[in-house]
Design an enzyme around this catalytic site. Structure first.
Site, PDB file in Angstrom:
ATOM      1  N   ASN A 178       0.807  -1.339   0.209  1.00  0.00           N
ATOM      2  CA  ASN A 178      -0.050   0.103  -0.162  1.00  0.00           C
ATOM      3  C   ASN A 178       0.917   1.363  -0.107  1.00  0.00           C
ATOM      4  OD1 ASN A 178       0.692  -0.524   2.793  1.00  0.00           O
ATOM      5  ND2 ASN A 178      -1.092   0.370   3.423  1.00  0.00           N
ATOM      6  N   ARG A 186      11.343   4.042   4.962  1.00  0.00           N
ATOM      7  CA  ARG A 186      11.026   4.331   6.623  1.00  0.00           C
ATOM      8  C   ARG A 186      11.829   3.567   7.349  1.00  0.00           C
ATOM      9  NH1 ARG A 186       4.932   4.947   8.657  1.00  0.00           N
ATOM     10  NH2 ARG A 186       4.925   2.584   9.045  1.00  0.00           N
ATOM     11  N   GLU A 279       5.181  -3.097  12.166  1.00  0.00           N
ATOM     12  CA  GLU A 279       4.063  -2.235  12.164  1.00  0.00           C
ATOM     13  C   GLU A 279       2.874  -2.786  11.370  1.00  0.00           C
ATOM     14  OE1 GLU A 279       4.313   0.994  13.132  1.00  0.00           O
ATOM     15  OE2 GLU A 279       6.195   1.152  13.513  1.00  0.00           O
ATOM     16  N   CYS A 313      -2.936   2.068   6.764  1.00  0.00           N
ATOM     17  CA  CYS A 313      -3.078   1.260   8.240  1.00  0.00           C
ATOM     18  C   CYS A 313      -3.682   2.486   9.177  1.00  0.00           C
ATOM     19  CB  CYS A 313      -1.872   0.965   8.814  1.00  0.00           C
ATOM     20  SG  CYS A 313      -0.602   2.152   8.717  1.00  0.00           S
ATOM     21  N   GLU A 486       8.831   3.921  14.243  1.00  0.00           N
ATOM     22  CA  GLU A 486       9.597   4.215  12.858  1.00  0.00           C
ATOM     23  C   GLU A 486       9.672   5.802  12.708  1.00  0.00           C
ATOM     24  OE1 GLU A 486       7.812   1.657   9.979  1.00  0.00           O
ATOM     25  OE2 GLU A 486       9.527   0.375  10.170  1.00  0.00           O
TER      26      GLU A 486
END
Ligand code: NAP
Length: 508
Positions: A178, A186, A279, A313, A486
């Protein structure tokens, strides 16, 4: 059938017949790379897998299907390269990352085209993703030079206590489709800044952005073996994942994706006790209190729900609206959806809503809508699936907590509204979830703002704001939304360990 005609037949409800694409993707694209990238070389594989444009179903490229052998080669190369990369000074690593950032910005349009064609998001959002993605290289090029240890006052006169920070080693990086560029940088920017080397496994749907990053990394002077990419098909993913999560030469895994996959990878990594960052999925509440500025809440809802067609997310998943402003909010939101949302191919100017990543994703949204309707919810806007993986942006009211859409992450353009009466009731609904990534609320009552911020069981809170991601801030969730952070000054710690040095035998 040409791709454009194919698309028009899918989206004829909204697309003007004469609309033409302004962008295209073909074999001459300057950043289109289709082989794995290991130890500074483009690596062919025995077979290839297709990459599809989710808007048309057309094949846009065939990419090397790396298996466990290629993954092992990449791990070995990363391990070898770690010994020299970590010895570079922080300033040297910083200069390379900065150069990589500059190259990304120079090739912003080409990188954005790859994102739009493999992931489906509108060009405006893809351009935004490239800037966001590059900003992690910029941020961590700066943070690389600020990895300070500590000198701690010693209880003994003949000793000094030092706490040194050192890179953990090889990091396996597994990323979703996505944000095919930003979810890589990141992690990778922080890893390389710390002195680690990496092996990246991008999602099957979106390997092209990862490979374009490798091309630019090489140009920026990232040495062979420091940044490796092993694209693979979904069939090979479990075997590749096993190498990346179990090889003893790998010190760390960093994953972004679903909670279910994250748990699987954590279990695999446990045998060799690897450091892990996760994550994972979210289920963000978006609360509008009676004290809210309703117009601002509507803008926040539009931004937070419909970005990437609801496939982020941190997208709001459950809208809780207090009785006093419920009708006004729903009315204004419906008008904003009519005025602002336009379905189409991401490459067409004016498109705000691309397709979902595949037909399974669209089926999931349809299932949630029909479940809600069967339990009494009312469809105020949209509600239908168009051909392929296009889904109408949908507004549901009369939603209750028994409905599936309030229990599971939707990952699509469905906006379900639950009416509530008290702050306690809203918090109880918002916190009744085993995940806690982002949460949003709109209120102009300062005391309420503090109370609700502290009470929400999430890692990130947007107060009167629907968009919150930026490299300067810490991104991460609580509960089953993940482990670690992150971005921010904390992101680099995920790739460092603290070594205690006891320097004894000193003459006081
Ligand atoms: P996913 O199915 O978990 O896939 C993510 C990545 O994991 C893909 O590269 C996938 O490869 C790989 N994978 C799957 N099974 C694996 C295995 N056995 N071994 C190694 N790798 C494996 O998630 P998704 O559907 O792509 O992404 C959507 C989810 O990601 C949502 O839940 C969303 O909330 C979450 N997400 C979280 C964040 C965050 O920062 N918290 C950000 C973005 C997305 P294949 O593509 O080959 O299956």
């Amino acid at each position: 059938m040409s791709s454009l005609r194919f698309l028009r037949s899918r989206c004829s409800l909204r697309l003007p017949a004469a609309m033409l694409r302004h962008y295209s993707l073909d074999a001459s694209h300057p950043l289109l790379r289709t082989q794995g990238y290991v130890n500074g070389r483009w690596l062919p594989a025995a077979s290839q897998f297709p990459v599809l444009d989710p808007a048309t179903g057309e094949e846009i490229a065939r990419v090397s299907d790396c298996g466990p052998e290629e993954a092992k080669q990449a791990v070995d190369a990363a391990y070898e390269a770690f010994h020299s990369w970590k010895r570079n000074s922080a300033k040297e690593r910083s200069i390379v990352l900065r150069k990589w950032f500059e190259l990304m910005m120079l090739h912003k349009e080409e990188l954005a085209e790859l994102i739009t064609y493999e992931c489906g998001k509108p060009m405006s959002e893809s351009l935004g993703e490239v800037s966001y993605s590059a900003s992690f290289l910029e941020w961590f090029s700066e943070e690389a030079r600020r990895v300070y240890g500590d000198v701690v006052p010693s209880p003994a006169k003949d000793r000094k206590i030092l706490l040194l920070k050192q890179p953990v080693g090889v990091a396996s990086i597994i990323t979703p489709w996505n944000f095919p560029s930003a979810m890589i940088t990141r992690k990778v920017a922080a890893a390389l800044a710390a002195g680690c080397t990496v092996v990246v496994k991008p999602a099957e749907d979106t390997p092209l952005s990862a490979l374009a990053l490798a091309e630019l990394a090489e140009k920026a002077g990232v040495p062979p073996g420091v940044f490796n990419v092993v694209p693979c098909s979904r069939e090979k993913t479990p075997a590749v994942g096993e190498v990346l999560c179990t090889d003893p030469l790998v010190a760390k895994i960093s994953f972004t994706g679903s909670t279910a996959t994250g748990k699987l990878l954590l279990k695999m990594a446990a045998d060799t006790v690897k450091k892990a960052s996760m994550e994972l999925g979210g289920h963000a509440p978006f609360i509008v209190f009676d004290s809210a500025d309703v117009d601002k809440a509507v803008s926040g809802a539009m931004a937070s729900k419909f970005r990437n067609s609801g496939q982020t997310c941190v997208c709001s998943n459950r809208f809780l609206v207090q009785s006093g402003v419920h009708d006004a909010f729903v009315d204004k939101l419906g008008r904003a959806m009519d005025a602002e949302l336009r379905l189409g191919h991401g490459s067409e100017p004016g498109t705000t809503q691309g397709p979902l990543i595949n037909t399974r994703a669209a089926e999931k949204v349809v299932h949630q809508i029909s479940d809600a309707v069967s339990r009494g919810a009312k469809v105020l806007k949209g509600g239908k699936r168009l051909d392929g993986s296009f889904m109408e942006p949908t507004l549901l009211v009369g939603v209750t907590t028994e409905m599936i859409c309030t229990k599971e992450e939707t990952f699509g353009p469905l906006l379900p509204v639950i009416r509530f009466n008290t702050e306690e009731e809203a918090l109880a609904i918002a916190n009744a979830s085993n995940v806690g990534l982002a949460g949003y609320f709109f209120s102009q009552d300062v005391s309420q703002i503090w109370r609700v911020t502290e009470a929400l069981e999430v890692g990130m809170v947007g107060v009167n704001e629907g968009l919150l991601s930026t490299p300067e801030a810490a991104f991460g969730g609580v509960k089953q939304s993940g482990l670690g952070l992150e971005g921010s000054k904390y992101g680099i710690d995920e790739y460092l360990e603290v070594k205690y040095m006891c320097f004894g035998g000193l003459k006081p």
